[in-house]
Design a protein around this motif. Structure first.
Motif, PDB file in Angstrom:
ATOM      1  N   GLN A  13       0.835  -1.203   0.000  1.00 47.02           N
ATOM      2  CA  GLN A  13       0.000   0.000   0.000  1.00 47.02           C
ATOM      3  C   GLN A  13       0.867   1.248   0.000  1.00 47.02           C
ATOM      4  O   GLN A  13       2.024   1.213   0.455  1.00 47.02           O
ATOM      5  CB  GLN A  13      -0.908  -0.005   1.225  1.00 47.02           C
ATOM      6  CG  GLN A  13      -1.969  -1.089   1.201  1.00 47.02           C
ATOM      7  CD  GLN A  13      -2.941  -0.960   2.357  1.00 47.02           C
ATOM      8  OE1 GLN A  13      -2.666  -0.313   3.365  1.00 47.02           O
ATOM      9  NE2 GLN A  13      -4.097  -1.591   2.218  1.00 47.02           N
ATOM     10  N   PRO A  14       0.338   2.350  -0.502  1.00 49.07           N
ATOM     11  CA  PRO A  14       1.086   3.613  -0.436  1.00 49.07           C
ATOM     12  C   PRO A  14       1.522   3.913   0.997  1.00 49.07           C
ATOM     13  O   PRO A  14       0.753   3.715   1.945  1.00 49.07           O
ATOM     14  CB  PRO A  14       0.072   4.638  -0.943  1.00 49.07           C
ATOM     15  CG  PRO A  14      -0.819   3.857  -1.842  1.00 49.07           C
ATOM     16  CD  PRO A  14      -0.945   2.500  -1.205  1.00 49.07           C
ATOM     17  N   GLY A  15       2.766   4.355   1.117  1.00 49.80           N
ATOM     18  CA  GLY A  15       3.338   4.610   2.432  1.00 49.80           C
ATOM     19  C   GLY A  15       4.051   3.425   3.036  1.00 49.80           C
ATOM     20  O   GLY A  15       4.738   3.561   4.055  1.00 49.80           O
ATOM     21  N   GLY A  16       3.903   2.270   2.423  1.00 51.35           N
ATOM     22  CA  GLY A  16       4.525   1.055   2.932  1.00 51.35           C
ATOM     23  C   GLY A  16       5.981   0.922   2.520  1.00 51.35           C
ATOM     24  O   GLY A  16       6.550   1.814   1.884  1.00 51.35           O
ATOM     25  N   LEU A  81      18.070  -2.975  -1.584  1.00 50.08           N
ATOM     26  CA  LEU A  81      17.454  -1.667  -1.766  1.00 50.08           C
ATOM     27  C   LEU A  81      16.267  -1.590  -0.812  1.00 50.08           C
ATOM     28  O   LEU A  81      15.257  -2.266  -1.009  1.00 50.08           O
ATOM     29  CB  LEU A  81      16.986  -1.466  -3.211  1.00 50.08           C
ATOM     30  CG  LEU A  81      16.408  -0.081  -3.499  1.00 50.08           C
ATOM     31  CD1 LEU A  81      17.514   0.984  -3.433  1.00 50.08           C
ATOM     32  CD2 LEU A  81      15.729  -0.039  -4.867  1.00 50.08           C
ATOM     33  N   GLN A  82      16.418  -0.804   0.242  1.00 55.98           N
ATOM     34  CA  GLN A  82      15.332  -0.581   1.192  1.00 55.98           C
ATOM     35  C   GLN A  82      14.480   0.562   0.672  1.00 55.98           C
ATOM     36  O   GLN A  82      14.985   1.671   0.475  1.00 55.98           O
ATOM     37  CB  GLN A  82      15.891  -0.246   2.576  1.00 55.98           C
ATOM     38  CG  GLN A  82      14.823   0.032   3.626  1.00 55.98           C
ATOM     39  CD  GLN A  82      13.992  -1.196   3.952  1.00 55.98           C
ATOM     40  OE1 GLN A  82      14.514  -2.294   4.080  1.00 55.98           O
ATOM     41  NE2 GLN A  82      12.684  -1.012   4.082  1.00 55.98           N
ATOM     42  N   MET A  83      13.202   0.284   0.459  1.00 54.05           N
ATOM     43  CA  MET A  83      12.296   1.276  -0.108  1.00 54.05           C
ATOM     44  C   MET A  83      11.223   1.612   0.925  1.00 54.05           C
ATOM     45  O   MET A  83      10.430   0.737   1.291  1.00 54.05           O
ATOM     46  CB  MET A  83      11.669   0.742  -1.393  1.00 54.05           C
ATOM     47  CG  MET A  83      12.687   0.274  -2.421  1.00 54.05           C
ATOM     48  SD  MET A  83      11.934  -0.181  -3.999  1.00 54.05           S
ATOM     49  CE  MET A  83      10.928  -1.578  -3.503  1.00 54.05           C
ATOM     50  N   ASN A  84      11.210   2.844   1.381  1.00 52.03           N
ATOM     51  CA  ASN A  84      10.230   3.307   2.364  1.00 52.03           C
ATOM     52  C   ASN A  84       9.342   4.377   1.749  1.00 52.03           C
ATOM     53  O   ASN A  84       9.664   4.946   0.699  1.00 52.03           O
ATOM     54  CB  ASN A  84      10.947   3.867   3.591  1.00 52.03           C
ATOM     55  CG  ASN A  84      11.798   2.829   4.305  1.00 52.03           C
ATOM     56  OD1 ASN A  84      11.494   1.638   4.306  1.00 52.03           O
ATOM     57  ND2 ASN A  84      12.881   3.281   4.923  1.00 52.03           N
TER      58      ASN A  84
END
Length: 126
Positions: A13-16, A81-84
């Protein structure tokens, strides 16, 4: 045999957050820059983030700066690659690429690679 294998994609979800991994075999990461390149339907490839094999220097595209973090473990021949704070516009297939270069910024801007993985789908949607 040189091989790059991505993992960690999925639906979020967006923000995840998601963490992508690129496992390399057949060559030593110390001599290669590793980058993450994404491609969304109907859009050009975009170099998202790249990291040097020699000194660990990094580059981030403006679109992901402050949200994504690239890291590497040369002992395990793996790059993450950590994607926040993911956004719908981050939706794309993410490819891992290896390039025999120290110029990580040029690698990312030109979305270049000597070797490529098969890609992993990242979908950001509610």
């Amino acid at each position: 045999q040189v091989q790059l294998v991505e993992s960690g994609g999925g639906l979020v979800q967006p923000g995840g957050s998601l963490r992508l991994s690129c496992a390399a075999s057949g060559f030593a990461l110390d001599y290669y820059a590793i980058g993450w390149v994404r491609q969304a339907p109907g859009k050009e490839r975009e170099g998202v983030s790249c990291i040097s094999g020699s000194d660990g220097s990094t580059y981030y595209a403006d679109s992901v700066k402050g949200r994504f973090t690239i890291s590497r473990d040369n002992a395990k021949n793996t790059v993450h690659l950590q994607m926040n704070s993911l956004k719908p516009e981050d939706t794309a297939i993410y490819y891992c690429a290896a390039l025999h270069t120290r110029a990580v910024q040029a690698m990312c801007i030109m979305a270049r690679g000597d070797y490529w993985g098969q890609g992993t789908q990242v979908t950001v949607s509610s």
